[in-house]
Scaffold this motif. Sequence first.
Motif, PDB file in Angstrom:
ATOM      1  N   GLY A  27      23.902   1.968  -0.976  1.00 51.75           N
ATOM      2  CA  GLY A  27      22.698   2.732  -1.324  1.00 51.75           C
ATOM      3  C   GLY A  27      21.860   2.038  -2.385  1.00 51.75           C
ATOM      4  O   GLY A  27      20.628   2.029  -2.302  1.00 51.75           O
ATOM      5  N   SER A  28      22.501   1.425  -3.377  1.00 48.83           N
ATOM      6  CA  SER A  28      21.739   0.743  -4.420  1.00 48.83           C
ATOM      7  C   SER A  28      21.089  -0.525  -3.881  1.00 48.83           C
ATOM      8  O   SER A  28      19.996  -0.889  -4.304  1.00 48.83           O
ATOM      9  N   ARG A  29      21.755  -1.203  -2.941  1.00 47.67           N
ATOM     10  CA  ARG A  29      21.154  -2.397  -2.341  1.00 47.67           C
ATOM     11  C   ARG A  29      19.937  -2.024  -1.507  1.00 47.67           C
ATOM     12  O   ARG A  29      18.904  -2.684  -1.581  1.00 47.67           O
ATOM     13  N   VAL A  30      20.061  -0.971  -0.707  1.00 49.76           N
ATOM     14  CA  VAL A  30      18.933  -0.529   0.118  1.00 49.76           C
ATOM     15  C   VAL A  30      17.783  -0.060  -0.774  1.00 49.76           C
ATOM     16  O   VAL A  30      16.616  -0.352  -0.503  1.00 49.76           O
ATOM     17  N   LEU A  31      18.116   0.650  -1.852  1.00 45.85           N
ATOM     18  CA  LEU A  31      17.085   1.101  -2.786  1.00 45.85           C
ATOM     19  C   LEU A  31      16.340  -0.092  -3.391  1.00 45.85           C
ATOM     20  O   LEU A  31      15.109  -0.062  -3.515  1.00 45.85           O
ATOM     21  N   GLY A  32      17.050  -1.155  -3.734  1.00 43.97           N
ATOM     22  CA  GLY A  32      16.406  -2.352  -4.263  1.00 43.97           C
ATOM     23  C   GLY A  32      15.456  -2.979  -3.256  1.00 43.97           C
ATOM     24  O   GLY A  32      14.347  -3.395  -3.603  1.00 43.97           O
ATOM     25  N   TYR A  33      15.870  -3.048  -1.979  1.00 39.58           N
ATOM     26  CA  TYR A  33      15.002  -3.590  -0.934  1.00 39.58           C
ATOM     27  C   TYR A  33      13.785  -2.701  -0.703  1.00 39.58           C
ATOM     28  O   TYR A  33      12.675  -3.192  -0.486  1.00 39.58           O
ATOM     29  N   VAL A  34      13.977  -1.391  -0.743  1.00 36.35           N
ATOM     30  CA  VAL A  34      12.858  -0.465  -0.529  1.00 36.35           C
ATOM     31  C   VAL A  34      11.854  -0.564  -1.685  1.00 36.35           C
ATOM     32  O   VAL A  34      10.641  -0.568  -1.467  1.00 36.35           O
ATOM     33  N   ILE A  35      12.351  -0.672  -2.904  1.00 33.91           N
ATOM     34  CA  ILE A  35      11.458  -0.832  -4.056  1.00 33.91           C
ATOM     35  C   ILE A  35      10.688  -2.142  -3.925  1.00 33.91           C
ATOM     36  O   ILE A  35       9.471  -2.198  -4.156  1.00 33.91           O
ATOM     37  N   GLY A  36      11.369  -3.225  -3.545  1.00 35.65           N
ATOM     38  CA  GLY A  36      10.703  -4.513  -3.347  1.00 35.65           C
ATOM     39  C   GLY A  36       9.653  -4.442  -2.256  1.00 35.65           C
ATOM     40  O   GLY A  36       8.547  -4.974  -2.404  1.00 35.65           O
ATOM     41  N   LEU A  37       9.980  -3.767  -1.155  1.00 33.47           N
ATOM     42  CA  LEU A  37       9.016  -3.617  -0.068  1.00 33.47           C
ATOM     43  C   LEU A  37       7.801  -2.819  -0.532  1.00 33.47           C
ATOM     44  O   LEU A  37       6.657  -3.176  -0.232  1.00 33.47           O
ATOM     45  N   LEU A  39       6.627  -2.501  -3.618  1.00 37.34           N
ATOM     46  CA  LEU A  39       5.820  -3.320  -4.525  1.00 37.34           C
ATOM     47  C   LEU A  39       5.047  -4.393  -3.764  1.00 37.34           C
ATOM     48  O   LEU A  39       3.875  -4.664  -4.069  1.00 37.34           O
ATOM     49  N   ALA A  40       5.686  -5.022  -2.778  1.00 38.54           N
ATOM     50  CA  ALA A  40       5.008  -6.057  -1.991  1.00 38.54           C
ATOM     51  C   ALA A  40       3.834  -5.458  -1.216  1.00 38.54           C
ATOM     52  O   ALA A  40       2.745  -6.048  -1.161  1.00 38.54           O
ATOM     53  N   LEU A  41       4.042  -4.295  -0.616  1.00 36.63           N
ATOM     54  CA  LEU A  41       2.943  -3.645   0.109  1.00 36.63           C
ATOM     55  C   LEU A  41       1.820  -3.227  -0.831  1.00 36.63           C
ATOM     56  O   LEU A  41       0.637  -3.373  -0.497  1.00 36.63           O
ATOM     57  N   LEU A  42       2.175  -2.721  -2.010  1.00 33.13           N
ATOM     58  CA  LEU A  42       1.165  -2.333  -2.996  1.00 33.13           C
ATOM     59  C   LEU A  42       0.347  -3.537  -3.448  1.00 33.13           C
ATOM     60  O   LEU A  42      -0.887  -3.466  -3.534  1.00 33.13           O
ATOM     61  N   THR A  44      -0.109  -6.346  -1.774  1.00 34.89           N
ATOM     62  CA  THR A  44      -0.909  -6.799  -0.640  1.00 34.89           C
ATOM     63  C   THR A  44      -2.136  -5.920  -0.448  1.00 34.89           C
ATOM     64  O   THR A  44      -3.251  -6.415  -0.260  1.00 34.89           O
ATOM     65  N   ALA A  45      -1.940  -4.611  -0.501  1.00 36.12           N
ATOM     66  CA  ALA A  45      -3.070  -3.684  -0.344  1.00 36.12           C
ATOM     67  C   ALA A  45      -4.077  -3.868  -1.478  1.00 36.12           C
ATOM     68  O   ALA A  45      -5.296  -3.828  -1.251  1.00 36.12           O
ATOM     69  N   THR A  46      -3.588  -4.092  -2.693  1.00 38.54           N
ATOM     70  CA  THR A  46      -4.481  -4.317  -3.828  1.00 38.54           C
ATOM     71  C   THR A  46      -5.281  -5.599  -3.640  1.00 38.54           C
ATOM     72  O   THR A  46      -6.479  -5.644  -3.962  1.00 38.54           O
ATOM     73  N   SER A  47      -4.656  -6.632  -3.100  1.00 43.69           N
ATOM     74  CA  SER A  47      -5.373  -7.886  -2.845  1.00 43.69           C
ATOM     75  C   SER A  47      -6.500  -7.674  -1.840  1.00 43.69           C
ATOM     76  O   SER A  47      -7.623  -8.153  -2.038  1.00 43.69           O
ATOM     77  N   PHE A  48      -6.218  -6.970  -0.752  1.00 39.89           N
ATOM     78  CA  PHE A  48      -7.260  -6.704   0.233  1.00 39.89           C
ATOM     79  C   PHE A  48      -8.359  -5.823  -0.361  1.00 39.89           C
ATOM     80  O   PHE A  48      -9.540  -6.026  -0.077  1.00 39.89           O
ATOM     81  N   PHE A  49      -7.989  -4.841  -1.172  1.00 35.59           N
ATOM     82  CA  PHE A  49      -8.978  -3.967  -1.796  1.00 35.59           C
ATOM     83  C   PHE A  49      -9.893  -4.759  -2.724  1.00 35.59           C
ATOM     84  O   PHE A  49     -11.118  -4.608  -2.682  1.00 35.59           O
ATOM     85  N   ILE A  50      -9.305  -5.617  -3.565  1.00 36.02           N
ATOM     86  CA  ILE A  50     -10.108  -6.384  -4.510  1.00 36.02           C
ATOM     87  C   ILE A  50     -11.038  -7.355  -3.779  1.00 36.02           C
ATOM     88  O   ILE A  50     -12.183  -7.553  -4.186  1.00 36.02           O
ATOM     89  N   GLN A  72       3.304 -11.217  -6.547  1.00 37.45           N
ATOM     90  CA  GLN A  72       4.022 -10.983  -5.298  1.00 37.45           C
ATOM     91  C   GLN A  72       5.138 -12.013  -5.107  1.00 37.45           C
ATOM     92  O   GLN A  72       6.218 -11.669  -4.616  1.00 37.45           O
ATOM     93  N   MET A  73       4.913 -13.252  -5.529  1.00 35.18           N
ATOM     94  CA  MET A  73       5.994 -14.236  -5.478  1.00 35.18           C
ATOM     95  C   MET A  73       7.162 -13.797  -6.356  1.00 35.18           C
ATOM     96  O   MET A  73       8.328 -13.943  -5.981  1.00 35.18           O
ATOM     97  N   GLY A  74       6.855 -13.257  -7.522  1.00 37.67           N
ATOM     98  CA  GLY A  74       7.907 -12.752  -8.410  1.00 37.67           C
ATOM     99  C   GLY A  74       8.685 -11.615  -7.779  1.00 37.67           C
ATOM    100  O   GLY A  74       9.917 -11.562  -7.878  1.00 37.67           O
ATOM    101  N   VAL A  75       7.981 -10.702  -7.117  1.00 37.08           N
ATOM    102  CA  VAL A  75       8.656  -9.586  -6.435  1.00 37.08           C
ATOM    103  C   VAL A  75       9.590 -10.118  -5.355  1.00 37.08           C
ATOM    104  O   VAL A  75      10.736  -9.674  -5.233  1.00 37.08           O
TER     105      VAL A  75
END
Length: 132
Positions: A27-37, A39-42, A44-50, A72-75
Amino acid sequence: MSEHAYHEAHGHHGDLAPGEEESVNLGSRVLGYVIGLGLALLLTATSFFIANTDLVWQPSIPVALIVLAIAQMGVHLVFFLHITTGPDNTNNVLALAFGLLIVFLVVGGSFWIMSHLNHNMMPMDQLMQMQR
C-alpha cells in the motif's frame, strides 16, 4: 560477533542487491507511485496552461517552462526511479550520471559535427556556378 548477529543488530535481514528494499508494505509503494503520478500530471498540466495563457508575463514563459521541466525530472527521479540521498543509492546515481554523460556526448557531438559540416560545406549556388 558473528556475521548473522551483526546483520541482525544493524537491521539487515538478508542479502539485498543495491537499490532493493526490504519488505515494504504494498500500500505504501502504490501510494508513492500515485503521489508521483499526481505531481507529474499537475506539472504537465501547469506547463500546458502557462504556455497557452496570457495571465503570465510573456518573456517569462520559457523560464517557467524550464523550471517546471526540472521539477518534473525531480519527481520522476524520486518517485519512479527511487533516487534518494541514501548510501545504498550510490550505484544508481553513478549509473544515472554515466547515462547522462553518454547522452550529452552523443547529442553534443552530433551538433558539433553538423555545425562543422554546415560551416565547411559549399553553398549550393557556388556549386552550380562551378559545374557550368
